[in-house]
Motif scaffolding. Structure first.
Motif, PDB file in Angstrom:
ATOM      1  N   UNK A  20     -22.541  -7.644  21.533  1.00 59.12           N
ATOM      2  CA  UNK A  20     -21.102  -7.881  21.456  1.00 59.12           C
ATOM      3  C   UNK A  20     -20.771  -8.972  20.445  1.00 59.12           C
ATOM      4  N   UNK A  21     -21.784  -9.442  19.709  1.00 64.91           N
ATOM      5  CA  UNK A  21     -21.548 -10.607  18.856  1.00 64.91           C
ATOM      6  C   UNK A  21     -20.559 -10.298  17.732  1.00 64.91           C
ATOM      7  N   UNK A  22     -20.419  -8.996  17.379  1.00 69.17           N
ATOM      8  CA  UNK A  22     -19.491  -8.657  16.291  1.00 69.17           C
ATOM      9  C   UNK A  22     -18.115  -8.268  16.819  1.00 69.17           C
ATOM     10  N   UNK A  23     -17.956  -8.281  18.128  1.00 66.59           N
ATOM     11  CA  UNK A  23     -16.663  -7.880  18.712  1.00 66.59           C
ATOM     12  C   UNK A  23     -15.549  -8.787  18.203  1.00 66.59           C
ATOM     13  N   UNK A  24     -14.407  -8.169  17.907  1.00 69.67           N
ATOM     14  CA  UNK A  24     -13.242  -9.001  17.585  1.00 69.67           C
ATOM     15  C   UNK A  24     -12.675  -9.527  18.906  1.00 69.67           C
ATOM     16  N   UNK A  25     -11.796 -10.522  18.804  1.00 75.67           N
ATOM     17  CA  UNK A  25     -11.167 -11.061  20.012  1.00 75.67           C
ATOM     18  C   UNK A  25     -10.442  -9.972  20.793  1.00 75.67           C
ATOM     19  N   UNK A  26      -9.762  -9.079  20.045  1.00 83.85           N
ATOM     20  CA  UNK A  26      -9.023  -8.008  20.709  1.00 83.85           C
ATOM     21  C   UNK A  26      -9.979  -7.112  21.483  1.00 83.85           C
ATOM     22  N   UNK A  27     -11.132  -6.848  20.877  1.00 82.04           N
ATOM     23  CA  UNK A  27     -12.114  -5.997  21.558  1.00 82.04           C
ATOM     24  C   UNK A  27     -12.639  -6.666  22.826  1.00 82.04           C
ATOM     25  N   UNK A  28     -12.845  -7.971  22.744  1.00 78.93           N
ATOM     26  CA  UNK A  28     -13.342  -8.683  23.926  1.00 78.93           C
ATOM     27  C   UNK A  28     -12.308  -8.627  25.052  1.00 78.93           C
ATOM     28  N   UNK A  29     -11.042  -8.904  24.702  1.00 81.29           N
ATOM     29  CA  UNK A  29      -9.990  -8.888  25.715  1.00 81.29           C
ATOM     30  C   UNK A  29      -9.885  -7.496  26.334  1.00 81.29           C
ATOM     31  N   UNK A  30      -9.946  -6.474  25.486  1.00 85.14           N
ATOM     32  CA  UNK A  30      -9.840  -5.110  25.994  1.00 85.14           C
ATOM     33  C   UNK A  30     -11.032  -4.776  26.900  1.00 85.14           C
ATOM     34  N   UNK A  31     -12.212  -5.240  26.506  1.00 84.07           N
ATOM     35  CA  UNK A  31     -13.404  -4.996  27.330  1.00 84.07           C
ATOM     36  C   UNK A  31     -13.235  -5.639  28.698  1.00 84.07           C
ATOM     37  N   UNK A  32     -12.670  -6.843  28.704  1.00 78.69           N
ATOM     38  CA  UNK A  32     -12.484  -7.529  29.985  1.00 78.69           C
ATOM     39  C   UNK A  32     -11.420  -6.830  30.821  1.00 78.69           C
TER      40      UNK A  32
ATOM     41  N   UNK B 258     -18.754 -16.974  25.600  1.00 82.51           N
ATOM     42  CA  UNK B 258     -17.858 -15.878  25.219  1.00 82.51           C
ATOM     43  C   UNK B 258     -16.402 -16.347  25.311  1.00 82.51           C
ATOM     44  N   UNK B 259     -16.094 -17.012  26.410  1.00 77.02           N
ATOM     45  CA  UNK B 259     -14.709 -17.428  26.617  1.00 77.02           C
ATOM     46  C   UNK B 259     -14.295 -18.513  25.630  1.00 77.02           C
ATOM     47  N   UNK B 260     -15.199 -19.447  25.344  1.00 78.60           N
ATOM     48  CA  UNK B 260     -14.819 -20.518  24.424  1.00 78.60           C
ATOM     49  C   UNK B 260     -14.635 -19.966  23.017  1.00 78.60           C
ATOM     50  N   UNK B 261     -15.454 -18.975  22.670  1.00 80.10           N
ATOM     51  CA  UNK B 261     -15.312 -18.346  21.357  1.00 80.10           C
ATOM     52  C   UNK B 261     -13.973 -17.611  21.272  1.00 80.10           C
ATOM     53  N   UNK B 262     -13.664 -16.900  22.349  1.00 80.02           N
ATOM     54  CA  UNK B 262     -12.428 -16.128  22.395  1.00 80.02           C
ATOM     55  C   UNK B 262     -11.211 -17.041  22.232  1.00 80.02           C
ATOM     56  N   UNK B 263     -11.270 -18.206  22.888  1.00 80.73           N
ATOM     57  CA  UNK B 263     -10.129 -19.122  22.839  1.00 80.73           C
ATOM     58  C   UNK B 263     -10.180 -20.037  21.623  1.00 80.73           C
TER      59      UNK B 263
ATOM     60  N   UNK C  34     -19.834  -8.183  31.861  1.00 75.59           N
ATOM     61  CA  UNK C  34     -18.912  -7.185  31.311  1.00 75.59           C
ATOM     62  C   UNK C  34     -19.152  -6.983  29.820  1.00 75.59           C
ATOM     63  N   UNK C  35     -19.391  -8.072  29.111  1.00 78.25           N
ATOM     64  CA  UNK C  35     -19.573  -7.960  27.667  1.00 78.25           C
ATOM     65  C   UNK C  35     -20.971  -7.480  27.303  1.00 78.25           C
ATOM     66  N   UNK C  36     -21.949  -8.095  27.906  1.00 81.23           N
ATOM     67  CA  UNK C  36     -23.325  -7.829  27.491  1.00 81.23           C
ATOM     68  C   UNK C  36     -23.830  -6.474  27.976  1.00 81.23           C
ATOM     69  N   UNK C  37     -23.458  -6.103  29.200  1.00 79.30           N
ATOM     70  CA  UNK C  37     -23.975  -4.846  29.750  1.00 79.30           C
ATOM     71  C   UNK C  37     -22.892  -3.796  29.935  1.00 79.30           C
ATOM     72  N   UNK C  38     -21.660  -4.159  29.551  1.00 76.39           N
ATOM     73  CA  UNK C  38     -20.532  -3.267  29.825  1.00 76.39           C
ATOM     74  C   UNK C  38     -20.493  -2.922  31.317  1.00 76.39           C
ATOM     75  N   UNK C  39     -20.912  -3.928  32.138  1.00 75.48           N
ATOM     76  CA  UNK C  39     -20.946  -3.688  33.577  1.00 75.48           C
ATOM     77  C   UNK C  39     -19.659  -4.215  34.200  1.00 75.48           C
ATOM     78  N   UNK C  40     -18.862  -3.311  34.755  1.00 66.59           N
ATOM     79  CA  UNK C  40     -17.595  -3.762  35.341  1.00 66.59           C
ATOM     80  C   UNK C  40     -17.834  -4.577  36.613  1.00 66.59           C
ATOM     81  N   UNK C  41     -16.785  -5.213  37.092  1.00 70.77           N
ATOM     82  CA  UNK C  41     -16.901  -6.061  38.273  1.00 70.77           C
ATOM     83  C   UNK C  41     -16.860  -5.192  39.533  1.00 70.77           C
ATOM     84  N   UNK C  42     -18.017  -4.888  40.079  1.00 71.59           N
ATOM     85  CA  UNK C  42     -18.035  -4.115  41.324  1.00 71.59           C
ATOM     86  C   UNK C  42     -18.859  -4.802  42.406  1.00 71.59           C
TER      87      UNK C  42
END
Lengths: 436, 370
Positions: free
Chosen positions: A115-127, A188-193, A273-281
Motif C-alpha cells: 500500500x506504500x504507493x496508495x494515494x491519500x484518497x485510496x487510503x481513505x477509501x480503503x478504510x 499509515x495514519x500520520x502519513x495520511x494526515x 485493512x491496508x496491508x491485508x485488505x482485511x476488513x474489521x470483522x
C-alpha cells in the motif's frame, strides 16, 4: 505528569486479566451482525437470505457521508436479514444472521498488498470499505476522522492507549503483544494526515506498555507519553488537554484544535485493512468482572453472542446482577447474554447482584460532582433543573457539553443517578429540536 | 386508549416478541438463564462514600471536643449533649413521619445537629432548653424546608439564634468556670467568656487605656495556652481549640471537609485583627477564643448550607471572617462567629450563582457573558 482537571480514580480492577495473553475464541455457530454498529447512518444490506458468504465478505455498504461498511465475520450462509432490536439502544434495525460452515474461509479479496504507493484518497477509501471504526467504544467511522476538511489543519495525532476504564485490559494486551503492528497503523495514519507530532498516550498504570510502545515507535519518531492514571484520561477532549494543553471548544471537535485522536486498537485495524485488505470483522475484548469464573482477554468475531464468550470463560461464578457491554463507567447494561459482540465492544463486564443496588438519597450539596466533572459543569445544578422539568435552562447551563463519563455519579455520596437524568434530558431536548 | 398509545403498546409487544425470537434463534447452550439482568444507566460502579458515612465521620470528629466539655465543665455537660442529641433525633424522625417522609433517624445528620447545638450552649442552661432548641433546629429549620439537603441555614446555628432571642439572659450569663481555672479579677463569679471579658473591660477602661492592658493588669486575660487547651469559660464545646482541631484535621485528611473554608475564614480573622482599628488584641486571641474554631471547621463547612464550588467556598470563608470581626470589634455582641455563618448561609445561593465552574472549552466571549 500529564493530566486534565477533575475526574475520579475508581479502583482499577485490572489485575484479573492484565497479565493474560489474548486467546482466540472458537468460531461461533451463528453470528448476529447488526448493520448499525457505528456512529452515523447504518450500512445498507447487499446480501439476502440464503446467500453464501465468506469471512470478510461485504454484507452492508456504507450509506451516507458518515457511515461504515459491515462484513461477515464467519464463512457460511446468510440465515436471515432480520429486523431485531439493537443490542445497546434497543432500537430495531436490520441484523444479518450468518450460520457458520465451520471452515472460516476468507474472502478472496483478503491478501497481502503493497500500500506504500496508495494515494491519500485510496487510503481513505480503503478504510471506508473495510468498515474500520473507533474501537475505543464510540465506534466513530475512522476514515471520516482521518479526512478532515482543508480549513482544519491537523498538526498532532494522538494515539489513545490510556484504557482508563476500570477492568478493561484489551488495549493493554494489544500494546504488549502487537506493538510493531500498532506502530505500522500509526504510521499509515500520520502519513495520511501529514502530521509529524505523533504521541502515543498511555496511563502510568501500564509501565510495561509504555516500554514496548516506546521501543516499537522509536525508529518512526513517534513518542510514547506517560499520563497520570485518572478517569477519564482517555476521553478525547481530556486526552488532548493532557497531552498538548489545548481545549476543544464547547460544541467543537478535536480537529478544531488541530488534533486527531485514534485508539491503539483502531491503529491495528487500520494496518490490517491496508496491508491485508482485511476488513474489521473481529476485535479483542476483555471478559471480566466478579461474576465471571475465569476472566480473559479474547479475540472474537463481531456478532458472536456474548453467551459464547462467557461460556469460554467458565461461565458465571455468581448470580448475575448486570451484564455490561464496555467498562463500568460508560458501558451499557444489557438485559441478556444473547446480545452479540459489536465492533465497539471493548469489554464484557459481569457484576454480581450485590454490586447493582445503590440507595439514592437527597443531594447534600457536598460539591463532589462539581470537583469530579472534567467538563467544568455543575452536575448538581443541572440535575435540579432537569428534575424540575426545566430542560431549556439545563441546555443553557451547557448540558450538551456533558460527555456522560459518569464521574459525577461515581463521586456522588447520595448515589443520585446523575448520568441517567442527563441522558434522559439530552434525548428529550433532541426530540424537541427535531420537532421544531 | 388514543391512537398514539395503541401504537406504542403495539410496538412494545412487537419488541418483546422479537426479543424472544432473537433468543430462540440462538443455538441453545448449557446456561439457561431465565431471569433478565438489571439494566440501568452508567456508571455501574460507585465510590464508597455515602451520605450516612460522611455524617457519622463528622460525628466521630466531634467526639474529642465532647470529652473536653465533660472534663472542663463536669458531667452535666454530658447530660446536656445527650439531651440535645436525643431531642434532635426524635424530633427529626417525628417530623419526617408527620410530613410523610421516610424516617432516617440513623443517618447521623440529626446527631450532628444535636452535638453542634449543644456545643453552642453555655454549660449552665436549664435542662429543658436544649430539648426545645434541638427540636426547633430539626423541625423548623430542617424539616420545614424539606429535610436534609434542603435547609438553607445551619440548623444548629439557627436554633442558637432562636434561643438567644428567646432566652437572652440564660444564653449569655450561665457560664461555668472551667475546671482548674477559677477566673479571677473582673468576673470571677460566673466565669464569663474571654470575649465577654474583653468587651466588659473596654466599657470600664478609662479613656485612652487599652482594655487588654486593663485585663492584663487585673490578671484576667486568658493565656494562649488556656485558650488552646480549652481551659476558659465559654460554650460547651467551643473552648478547646486543640480537641476541635484533632477532629477537624481528621476530616480534612479524609477529605470530608474542604480545608479552604476554614483557611479562608481564619486567615481573614487574622488579617483583620492585625489591620482593623480598634482591635487591641493579638490575632491568636481572636482565632482561639469564642466559636471561631468550632465555627470555621465544623459549621462553615456544613455542605448543605455553604456554596458548592471551591471558589464559592473561599468567598464564603472570607465573608464569615469579615462579619465575625466586624461584630466582635464594633457590634453589640461580644461574639460574632455564629451570626457571621448564618448571614453567609443566606448569601449562599447568590455566591453559587456567581461562582459557576469554568466550562471546559468555553469560548472567551461565552465566558464573559456567563
Amino acid at each position: 505528569m500529564l493530566t486534565f482537571r477533575g475526574g475520579v480514580h475508581p479502583r482499577e480492577s485490572k489485575e484479573a486479566t492484565e497479565h493474560k495473553p489474548v486467546e482466540v475464541l472458537p468460531l461461533p455457530a451463528r453470528v448476529f451482525i447488526p448493520l448499525s454498529q457505528h456512529t452515523g447512518a447504518p450500512s445498507s444490506p447487499v446480501i439476502k437470505k440464503g446467500d453464501p458468504v465468506k469471512t470478510g465478505t461485504l454484507i452492508g455498504e456504507p450509506a451516507g457521508r458518515i457511515s461504515a461498511a459491515t462484513h461477515a465475520s464467519v464463512s457460511g450462509t446468510v440465515a436471515d436479514v432480520a429486523d431485531l432490536p439493537h443490542p445497546l439502544t434497543g432500537r430495531r434495525g436490520p441484523t444479518v444472521i450468518v450460520d457458520s460452515d465451520g471452515t472460516d474461509t476468507p474472502d478472496g479479496a483478503i491478501k497481502e498488498r503493497d500500500y506504500s504507493r496508495f494515494t491519500n484518497e485510496q487510503i481513505v477509501e480503503a478504510l471506508r470499505l473495510s468498515g474500520v471504526v473507533g474501537l475505543g467504544g464510540a465506534a466513530f467511522p475512522t476514515y471520516f476522522k482521518l479526512a478532515p476538511p482543508k480549513e482544519k489543519p491537523i498538526d498532532t495525532l494522538l494515539i489513545n492507549g490510556c484504557e482508563c476504564e476500570p477492568f478493561l485490559t484489551a488495549d493493554h494486551r494489544l500494546m504488549l503483544e502487537q506493538p510493531a503492528e500498532i506502530v505500522e497503523g500509526v504510521a499509515i495514519m500520520s502519513r495520511l494526515l501529514g502530521v509529524k507530532n505523533v504521541l502515543i498516550a498511555i496511563e502510568d498504570n501500564k509501565p510495561d506498555a509504555v516500554k514496548t510502545m516506546s521501543s516499537a515507535a522509536a525508529s518512526s519518531g513517534f513518542k510514547a507519553r506517560k499520563l497520570k492514571t485518572r478517569y477519564p484520561q482517555g476521553a478525547e477532549k481530556q486526552l488532548i488537554k493532557a497531552c498538548v494543553r489545548r481545549e476543544v471548544p464547547s460544541g467543537g471537535l478535536p480537529m478544531d484544535v488541530g488534533c486527531v485522536v485514534q485508539n491503539v486498537g483502531t491503529a491495528l485495524a487500520v494496518r490490517d485493512a491496508l496491508r491485508f485488505n482485511r476488513p474489521l470483522y473481529e476485535r479483542v475484548t476483555t471478559v471480566t468482572g466478579p461474576a465471571v469464573k475465569e476472566p480473559k482477554n479474547l479475540r472474537v468475531r463481531v456478532g458472536t453472542p456474548v453467551k459464547n464468550l462467557i461460556e469460554f470463560c467458565g461461565g458465571y461464578s455468581a448470580e448475575v446482577g448486570k451484564l455490561i457491554m464496555g467498562g463500568p463507567m460508560m458501558g451499557i447494561a444489557v438485559s441478556t447474554d444473547e446480545v452479540p459482540v459489536l465492533k465497539g465492544t471493548s469489554g464484557v463486564l459481569v457484576l454480581d447482584r450485590a454490586a447493582t443496588v445503590f440507595k439514592e438519597h437527597d443531594c447534600i450539596r457536598c460539591g463532589r460532582c462539581i470537583e469530579a466533572c472534567p467538563m467544568g459543569l455543575a452536575p448538581q445544578c443541572l440535575n435540579n433543573l432537569i428534575r424540575r422539568g426545566k430542560l431549556e435552562q439545563a441546555r443553557a447551563e451547557h448540558l450538551k457539553d456533558c460527555i456522560e463519563c459518569g464521574c459525577c455519579a461515581y463521586a456522588c455520596p447520595a448515589k443520585i443517578r446523575l448520568v441517567h437524568h442527563f441522558k434522559y434530558a439530552k434525548s428529550e431536548l433532541a426530540a424537541m429540536e427535531r420537532k421544531q | 386508549m388514543s391512537e398514539n398509545e395503541k401504537a406504542k403498546a403495539e410496538a412494545k409487544v412487537k419488541t418483546q416478541i422479537s426479543i424472544s425470537a432473537h433468543s430462540s434463534s440462538t443455538p441453545t447452550s448449557a446456561s439457561t438463564s431465565t431471569s433478565l439482568f438489571v439494566v440501568a444507566a452508567s456508571p455501574h460502579v460507585r465510590s464508597r462514600a455515602t451520605v450516612n458515612r460522611i455524617m457519622w465521620l463528622v460525628v466521630i470528629a466531634l467526639l474529642p471536643a465532647l470529652g473536653g466539655s465533660v472534663y472542663f465543665f463536669g458531667l452535666k455537660s454530658l447530660l446536656l449533649v445527650a439531651l440535645c442529641v436525643v431531642s434532635a433525633m426524635l424530633s427529626d424522625a417525628l417530623a419526617q413521619k408527620a410530613f410523610g417522609r421516610k424516617m432516617t433517624p440513623l443517618d447521623g445528620s440529626a446527631v450532628i445537629t444535636g452535638l453542634l447545638l449543644a456545643y453552642n450552649l453555655p454549660p449552665g442552661v436549664p435542662l429543658w432548653m436544649p430539648v426545645v432548641g434541638a427540636a426547633f433546629a430539626t423541625v423548623v429549620v430542617k424539616q420545614f424546608f424539606g429535610g436534609l439537603g434542603h435547609n438553607f441555614v445551619n440548623p444548629a446555628l439557627a436554633a442558637r439564634a432562636f434561643m438567644m432571642v428567646s432566652w437572652p439572659t440564660q444564653m449569655t450569663s450561665l457560664w461555668v468556670a472551667p475546671r482548674g481555672n477559677p477566673l479571677s479579677g473582673l468576673d470571677a463569679v460566673t466565669g464569663a467568656t474571654p470575649l465577654a471579658l474583653v468587651r466588659r473591660a473596654s466599657e470600664v477602661a478609662p479613656a485612652g487605656m487599652d482594655p487588654a492592658e486593663l485585663l492584663r493588669q487585673a490578671n484576667s486575660l486568658p493565656l494562649l495556652k488556656d485558650l488552646f487547651f480549652g481551659n476558659v469559660g465559654g460554650c460547651l464545646g467551643e473552648t478547646s481549640a486543640m480537641l476541635l482541631l484533632i477532629g477537624a484535621l481528621f476530616l480534612i485528611a479524609i477529605r470530608v471537609v474542604d480545608w479552604r473554608i476554614p483557611a479562608a475564614f481564619i486567615g481573614t480573622v487574622i488579617v483583620l485583627a492585625l489591620v482593623l482599628p480598634g482591635s487591641q488584641l493579638r490575632p491568636w486571641f481572636h482565632v482561639f477564643s469564642g466559636g471561631t474554631i468550632l465555627g470555621a471547621f465544623f459549621m462553615a463547612t456544613d455542605y448543605v448550607t455553604v456554596p458548592i464550588t471551591t471558589r464559592g467556598r473561599v468567598i464564603f470563608g472570607i465573608g464569615c471572617g469579615i462579619i465575625t470581626m466586624l461584630i466582635r470589634l464594633y457590634g453589640g455582641y461580644p461574639e460574632g462567629c455564629s451570626y457571621s455563618i448564618l448571614l453567609m448561609n443566606v448569601a449562599t445561593p447568590l455566591i453559587d450563582r456567581l461562582t459557576r465552574p469554568r466550562l471546559f472549552g468555553a469560548l472567551p466571549r461565552a465566558r464573559k457573558a456567563a
